[in-house]
Design a protein around this motif. Structure first.
Motif, PDB file in Angstrom:
ATOM      1  N   PHE A  71      21.665 131.415  -2.431  1.00  0.00           N
ATOM      2  CA  PHE A  71      21.605 130.429  -1.997  1.00  0.00           C
ATOM      3  C   PHE A  71      22.280 130.959  -0.805  1.00  0.00           C
ATOM      4  O   PHE A  71      23.270 131.809  -1.075  1.00  0.00           O
ATOM      5  CB  PHE A  71      21.800 128.837  -2.497  1.00  0.00           C
ATOM      6  CG  PHE A  71      23.257 129.193  -3.756  1.00  0.00           C
ATOM      7  CD1 PHE A  71      23.902 130.198  -4.035  1.00  0.00           C
ATOM      8  CD2 PHE A  71      22.457 129.526  -4.888  1.00  0.00           C
ATOM      9  CE1 PHE A  71      24.966 130.177  -4.624  1.00  0.00           C
ATOM     10  CE2 PHE A  71      23.026 129.877  -6.635  1.00  0.00           C
ATOM     11  CZ  PHE A  71      24.326 130.013  -6.074  1.00  0.00           C
ATOM     12  N   GLY A  72      22.799 130.018   0.456  1.00  0.00           N
ATOM     13  CA  GLY A  72      23.405 130.276   1.052  1.00  0.00           C
ATOM     14  C   GLY A  72      23.419 131.148   1.930  1.00  0.00           C
ATOM     15  O   GLY A  72      22.535 131.664   2.298  1.00  0.00           O
ATOM     16  N   ARG A  73      24.348 131.466   3.025  1.00  0.00           N
ATOM     17  CA  ARG A  73      24.312 132.786   3.750  1.00  0.00           C
ATOM     18  C   ARG A  73      25.035 133.869   3.040  1.00  0.00           C
ATOM     19  O   ARG A  73      25.937 133.613   2.908  1.00  0.00           O
ATOM     20  CB  ARG A  73      24.149 132.505   4.983  1.00  0.00           C
ATOM     21  CG  ARG A  73      23.630 131.347   6.118  1.00  0.00           C
ATOM     22  CD  ARG A  73      23.622 131.418   7.684  1.00  0.00           C
ATOM     23  NE  ARG A  73      25.782 130.491   7.914  1.00  0.00           N
ATOM     24  CZ  ARG A  73      26.579 130.965   8.432  1.00  0.00           C
ATOM     25  NH1 ARG A  73      25.750 131.371   9.600  1.00  0.00           N
ATOM     26  NH2 ARG A  73      27.979 130.712   8.847  1.00  0.00           N
ATOM     27  N   ASP A  74      24.588 134.557   3.292  1.00  0.00           N
ATOM     28  CA  ASP A  74      24.651 136.370   2.377  1.00  0.00           C
ATOM     29  C   ASP A  74      26.024 136.649   3.125  1.00  0.00           C
ATOM     30  O   ASP A  74      25.934 137.218   5.012  1.00  0.00           O
ATOM     31  CB  ASP A  74      23.877 137.097   2.512  1.00  0.00           C
ATOM     32  CG  ASP A  74      22.609 137.089   1.407  1.00  0.00           C
ATOM     33  OD1 ASP A  74      22.737 135.298   0.876  1.00  0.00           O
ATOM     34  OD2 ASP A  74      21.593 137.836   1.426  1.00  0.00           O
ATOM     35  N   GLY A  75      27.145 137.066   3.166  1.00  0.00           N
ATOM     36  CA  GLY A  75      28.155 137.891   3.428  1.00  0.00           C
ATOM     37  C   GLY A  75      28.916 136.842   4.174  1.00  0.00           C
ATOM     38  O   GLY A  75      30.473 137.588   4.440  1.00  0.00           O
ATOM     39  N   VAL A  76      29.030 135.348   4.457  1.00  0.00           N
ATOM     40  CA  VAL A  76      29.605 134.262   5.365  1.00  0.00           C
ATOM     41  C   VAL A  76      30.828 134.583   4.671  1.00  0.00           C
ATOM     42  O   VAL A  76      30.718 134.051   3.266  1.00  0.00           O
ATOM     43  CB  VAL A  76      28.603 133.717   5.840  1.00  0.00           C
ATOM     44  CG1 VAL A  76      27.637 134.391   6.707  1.00  0.00           C
ATOM     45  CG2 VAL A  76      28.408 132.147   5.220  1.00  0.00           C
ATOM     46  N   VAL A  77      31.784 133.613   5.124  1.00  0.00           N
ATOM     47  CA  VAL A  77      33.137 133.229   4.886  1.00  0.00           C
ATOM     48  C   VAL A  77      33.114 131.335   4.853  1.00  0.00           C
ATOM     49  O   VAL A  77      32.484 131.249   6.380  1.00  0.00           O
ATOM     50  CB  VAL A  77      34.117 133.376   5.137  1.00  0.00           C
ATOM     51  CG1 VAL A  77      35.361 132.353   4.331  1.00  0.00           C
ATOM     52  CG2 VAL A  77      34.841 134.989   5.155  1.00  0.00           C
ATOM     53  N   ALA A  78      31.923 130.703   4.207  1.00  0.00           N
ATOM     54  CA  ALA A  78      31.604 129.262   4.535  1.00  0.00           C
ATOM     55  C   ALA A  78      32.357 127.995   4.901  1.00  0.00           C
ATOM     56  O   ALA A  78      33.933 128.389   4.846  1.00  0.00           O
ATOM     57  CB  ALA A  78      30.351 128.707   2.942  1.00  0.00           C
TER      58      ALA A  78
END
Length: 290
Positions: A71-78
């Motif tokens: 889930f989520g976007r790989d590598g980002v600081v959400a």
């Protein structure tokens, strides 16, 4: 390659991004290293720079890391808002069981079937005696259910948080739990588990339930809240998590003598003991000390 700052997007350039299809379901899996396989399952809200850092520690300890994008976007600081949206989508996804079944017994999340198939694939690709796995937060329970796959030898549960609405829920079906109990006893295996004392998402009731179900095969570590980092947290962890929670990622204090570093090192040693030959174990420990 210099490390990416933990408050910036991590390009994961030292991982090989593979599209892996198992049971007719495809997922991106970031792979790095050599040696026996360890599956690192991300916490909410996705593969953050902190999760990637932990995977690199596993890689550098002598393992091939398989880090699936769940889930989520790989590598980002959400941001806090993006993290909440990711968590809300996961909570209603058919792949996960974020809430207890009020009309029946506990059940494992369907995605664990895919993860068990990933363990089989990883063992076939990397060989060795078997596979290790660690789940965190939303995925924290999954490594236990993955013990239904014979190649799984070293399960770690870090702040297992599901189901959200039942602090004593185990997120595994009764028949599956019985099978895991029998296997742990038969093969002299154990389960490592970690939480902070004041964690709002993984409370004492959950560890008590695991202990009651698995007996001395469940090795629990409860860290004091004072051992959790309070600096450098992402907006999601500051505003949404808002308690000591992530033992080996966001709340780890990367300094010698810190309880969170001791937990990380114990996990790496657990993988070594289960997955590496004695000669390789000694070699890796020598490398860590240099």
């Amino acid at each position: 390659m210099p490390p990416t700052p933990l408050d910036q997007t991590d390009p994961l350039a030292d991982f090989h991004a593979r599209e892996i299809t198992l049971d007719d379901v495809s997922k991106r899996v970031h792979v790095a290293g050599s040696g026996p396989a360890v599956i690192v399952m991300t916490e909410m809200p996705g593969i953050s720079p902190h999760v990637a850092r932990f995977s690199r520690w596993v890689r550098d300890a002598g393992f091939t890391v398989y880090m699936p994008s769940l889930f989520g976007r790989d590598g980002v600081v959400a941001t806090a808002e993006e993290g909440m949206q990711v968590m809300q989508r996961a909570c209603v996804s058919a792949e996960f069981r974020a809430f207890a079944n009020k009309k029946g017994p506990n059940q494992a999340s369907p995605v664990t079937q895919w993860l068990r198939a990933l363990a089989r694939l990883a063992h076939g690709e990397c060989q060795g005696p078997g596979v290790g796995a660690i789940g965190m937060c939303f995925t924290g329970n999954f490594a236990l259910t993955m013990m239904l796959e014979p190649s799984m030898l070293a399960p770690v549960l870090s702040q297992p948080s599901l189901p959200f609405d039942d602090p004593a829920g185990l997120e595994i079906g009764p028949d599956e739990l019985t099978a895991v109990q029998q296997r742990l006893q038969r093969e002299d295996l154990s389960v490592l588990a970690y939480r902070f004392e004041g964690d709002r998402y993984c409370k004492a009731e959950r560890f008590a339930a695991y202990s009651a179900a698995l007996g001395d095969r469940f090795v629990a570590r409860v860290l004091p809240d004072t051992a959790a980092s309070t600096t450098g947290l992402s907006p999601f962890f500051e505003k949404v998590v808002a308690s000591p929670h992530s033992v080996v990622t966001a709340h780890l204090i990367d300094e010698a003598g810190q309880p969170t570093v001791a937990a990380r090192d114990e996990i790496l040693d657990f993988f070594r003991e289960r997955l590496l030959s004695p000669g390789l174990r000694d070699h890796q420990r020598l490398g860590d000390s240099n």
